[in-house]
Scaffold this motif. Structure first.
Motif, short mmCIF file in Angstrom:
data_model
loop_
_atom_site.label_atom_id
_atom_site.label_comp_id
_atom_site.label_asym_id
_atom_site.label_seq_id
_atom_site.Cartn_x
_atom_site.Cartn_y
_atom_site.Cartn_z
N ILE A 1 -6.83 -6.94 -5.52
CA ILE A 1 -6.26 -8.28 -5.46
C ILE A 1 -4.74 -8.26 -5.36
O ILE A 1 -4.09 -7.37 -5.91
N THR A 2 -4.21 -9.23 -4.61
CA THR A 2 -2.76 -9.35 -4.43
C THR A 2 -2.34 -10.79 -4.71
O THR A 2 -2.98 -11.73 -4.22
N PHE A 3 -1.30 -10.94 -5.50
CA PHE A 3 -0.71 -12.24 -5.80
C PHE A 3 0.68 -12.27 -5.18
O PHE A 3 1.46 -11.34 -5.37
N ARG A 4 0.98 -13.33 -4.44
CA ARG A 4 2.31 -13.48 -3.83
C ARG A 4 2.91 -14.78 -4.37
O ARG A 4 2.42 -15.87 -4.07
N ILE A 5 3.98 -14.65 -5.16
CA ILE A 5 4.65 -15.80 -5.77
C ILE A 5 5.83 -16.16 -4.89
O ILE A 5 6.71 -15.33 -4.65
N SER A 6 5.86 -17.40 -4.41
CA SER A 6 6.96 -17.82 -3.53
C SER A 6 8.28 -17.80 -4.30
O SER A 6 8.31 -17.86 -5.53
#
Length: 148
Positions: free
Chosen positions: A103-108
């Protein structure tokens, strides 16, 4: 002498009670979806953060794994990941990327969106992870599950 310690402890408790009562939790950021689910093929979904006044930051990921030897009722074991177990980077546009296993989370950069990408689940077991974020009191935390 014992009365002096009792009064001191009582005073400290009173001051802490007053300080806690002054927190304005209405300004705490909230997550739109507290629960996200993916099918076994994976994919990408976006979760929005409703920002108020208080900023928030990523704290950690907690992995929930099926464990037949666990002593809990639902046979799930939880494991809080260390920073060394995750890949954390910042992109050129200022986004923060957190990757772990599947899983990958990308926080703006403005912290208003979290893009979640789940890889295909080839394990034959359901997967679950908790994205823990903190602010003054709590942050926009949420759970991601993926079907087997």
């Amino acid at each position: 002498m014992k009365q002096h310690h009792y009064l001191w402890a009582l005073s400290i408790c009173f001051l802490l009670l007053i300080a806690c009562g002054c927190d304005d939790t209405s300004q705490t950021p909230r997550i739109k979806q507290e629960f996200m689910e993916f099918d076994r093929t994976g994919g990408t979904k976006v979760n929005e953060v409703v920002l108020k006044k208080n900023p928030w930051f990523f704290h950690t990921l907690i992995v929930y794994e099926q464990d037949p030897s666990a002593t809990t009722v639902n046979k799930v074991r939880e494991k809080e990941l260390t920073k060394d177990e995750m890949e954390i980077s910042t992109t050129e546009d200022g986004s923060k990327v957190i990757h772990y296993d599947w899983i990958t989370f990308r926080i703006s950069k403005d912290t208003r969106t979290i893009t979640v990408t789940a890889e295909e689940n080839k394990t034959g077991k359901p997967r679950s992870i908790y994205f823990m974020a903190l602010a003054i009191v709590w942050g926009p935390s949420f759970t991601v599950k993926q079907k087997e």
